[in-house]
Design an enzyme around this catalytic site. Structure first.
Site, PDB file in Angstrom:
ATOM      1  N   SER A 140     -39.297 -15.063  84.250  1.00  0.00           N
ATOM      2  CA  SER A 140     -38.319 -15.083  83.162  1.00  0.00           C
ATOM      3  C   SER A 140     -38.456 -16.406  82.438  1.00  0.00           C
ATOM      4  CB  SER A 140     -36.898 -14.940  83.733  1.00  0.00           C
ATOM      5  OG  SER A 140     -35.904 -15.225  82.766  1.00  0.00           O
ATOM      6  N   TYR A 153     -30.332 -16.611  89.789  1.00  0.00           N
ATOM      7  CA  TYR A 153     -31.398 -15.966  89.017  1.00  0.00           C
ATOM      8  C   TYR A 153     -32.526 -16.954  88.715  1.00  0.00           C
ATOM      9  CZ  TYR A 153     -33.453 -12.887  85.465  1.00  0.00           C
ATOM     10  OH  TYR A 153     -34.306 -12.072  84.746  1.00  0.00           O
TER      11      TYR A 153
END
Length: 276
Positions: A140, A153
Site C-alpha cells: 500500500s 495497517y
C-alpha cells in the site's frame, strides 16, 4: 520482460483490484485460479470471464495457512503452466493503536502480512520450475508512509514491503527465473474502507462514517486502472509499482522528508477536504 501467458493465481479475487486483475489478465489470454472467501462472488466472476479461458475457483481464507497450501496444490494441478501469483487479499482496521486490541491487530496481520508470506511460500517451489514467473505482493502507499489511525495497517503493509524486497533480492542473487514486484496503491475506489473493522476502543460512530466518506472522496483510481498498471509492471519486471498520482506524490514527499513528511501532507489533505 515477463510475458502475460499461461495461468495466474489471484487472492482476494471476488472484488476490487483482484476482480479487475482477473478480467484484464483473462482478456490477455491467461487462465485463472481465483481465490476468495466469497465463493459466490468468484462464481459470478468466472461466469463473466466465460468459457474462453480455463477458470478454477477456490474458497480460501488467507489467514489460514492450510487453506493457502491447499489452494496452491489445487491451482497448480488445475493449471500446470501457472506462472503468475498475485497475493492481493487484504482488510482494513480503523482506530489508533490504543483503540485497537491485540486480537484485532493479529487478525489484520494474519491476512495482510502472513497471507502474503504463506502465499509466496506455497507457490514459490512451482514457480521456480517455470522458464519465467512472477510474484506480485500488494502492499500500500501506507507501506511507504504511516498516517495516524493506521498503526496496524501500516505495520502490516511495511512488513509486506520489507519481506518482498528481501525475497526479491534473494531470488536475483540465486539467478532464479522468478521476478517479484511490490505494489503500492494510493486511493483506489474499492469497498475496503466500507468493509473495514472498527477498533474495540472506538466509541465515536460518526468518525467511522467520516473516515469512509473521506476515503471514497479521495479514491480517484478505478480498480481497472489499478489492474492495468499492475499488469504493465509485471510485463516490465518493475520491482515497485506505484498506483495513482496520490501514491506517486506521497512516495516523493517521503523521499525528500523521510522523518517529517506528515505535517506538510496533513496540510495538503486538509486543503483537499475543503476543496481548496
Amino acid at each position: 520482460m515477463t510475458a502475460i501467458r499461461g495461468a495466474a493465481a489471484i487472492t482476494g479475487a471476488a472484488n476490487g483490484i483482484g476482480r479487475a486483475l482477473a478480467i484484464e489478465l483473462g482478456n490477455r489470454g491467461c487462465d485463472l485460479a481465483l481465490a476468495d472467501r466469497d465463493e459466490a462472488g468468484l462464481k459470478t466472476l468466472a461466469a463473466e470471464i466465460g468459457a474462453a479461458r480455463k477458470v478454477s475457483v477456490h474458497r480460501v481464507d488467507v489467514s489460514a495457512p492450510g487453506d493457502i497450501a491447499e489452494f496452491a496444490h489445487n491451482a497448480i494441478a488445475a493449471h500446470p503452466a501457472l506462472g503468475i501469483v498475485i497475493n492481493n487479499a487484504g482488510v482494513a482496521l480503523m482506530g489508533t493503536f490504543e483503540e485497537i486490541d491485540q486480537a484485532q491487530m493479529e487478525w489484520l496481520f494474519d491476512i495482510n502480512f502472513w497471507g502474503v508470506v504463506h502465499g509466496t511460500r506455497a507457490f514459490l517451489p512451482h514457480l521456480k520450475t517455470q522458464a519465467e514467473a512472477h510474484i506480485v505482493n500488494v502492499s500500500s502507499i501506507f507501506g511507504i508512509i504511516a498516517p495516524p489511525g493506521q498503526s496496524a495497517y501500516a505495520a502490516a503493509k511495511f512488513a509486506v514491503r520489507g519481506f518482498s524486497e528481501s525475497v526479491r533480492h534473494e531470488l536475483a542473487v540465486a539467478g532464479s527465473p522468478v521476478r517479484l514486484s511490490v505494489v503500492h496503491p494510493g486511493g483506489v475506489a474499492t469497498a475496503i474502507a466500507r468493509n473495514s473493522r472498527t477498533g474495540a476502543g472506538v466509541t465515536d460512530n460518526a468518525r467511522r462514517a467520516q473516515s469512509i466518506e473521506r476515503f471514497e472522496n479521495a479514491a480517484k483510481t478505478t480498480p481497472k486502472d489499478a489492474a492495468l498498471r499492475i499488469i504493465k509492471g509485471i510485463e516490465n519486471n518493475q520491482p515497485r509499482i506505484l498506483i495513482g498520482n496520490d501514491a506517486r506524490f506521497m512516495d516523493l514527499l517521503q523521499r525528500f522528508r523521510p522523518g517529517t513528511y506528515w505535517a506538510p501532507l496533513q496540510r495538503k489533505l486538509e486543503k483537499m477536504a475543503k476543496g481548496t
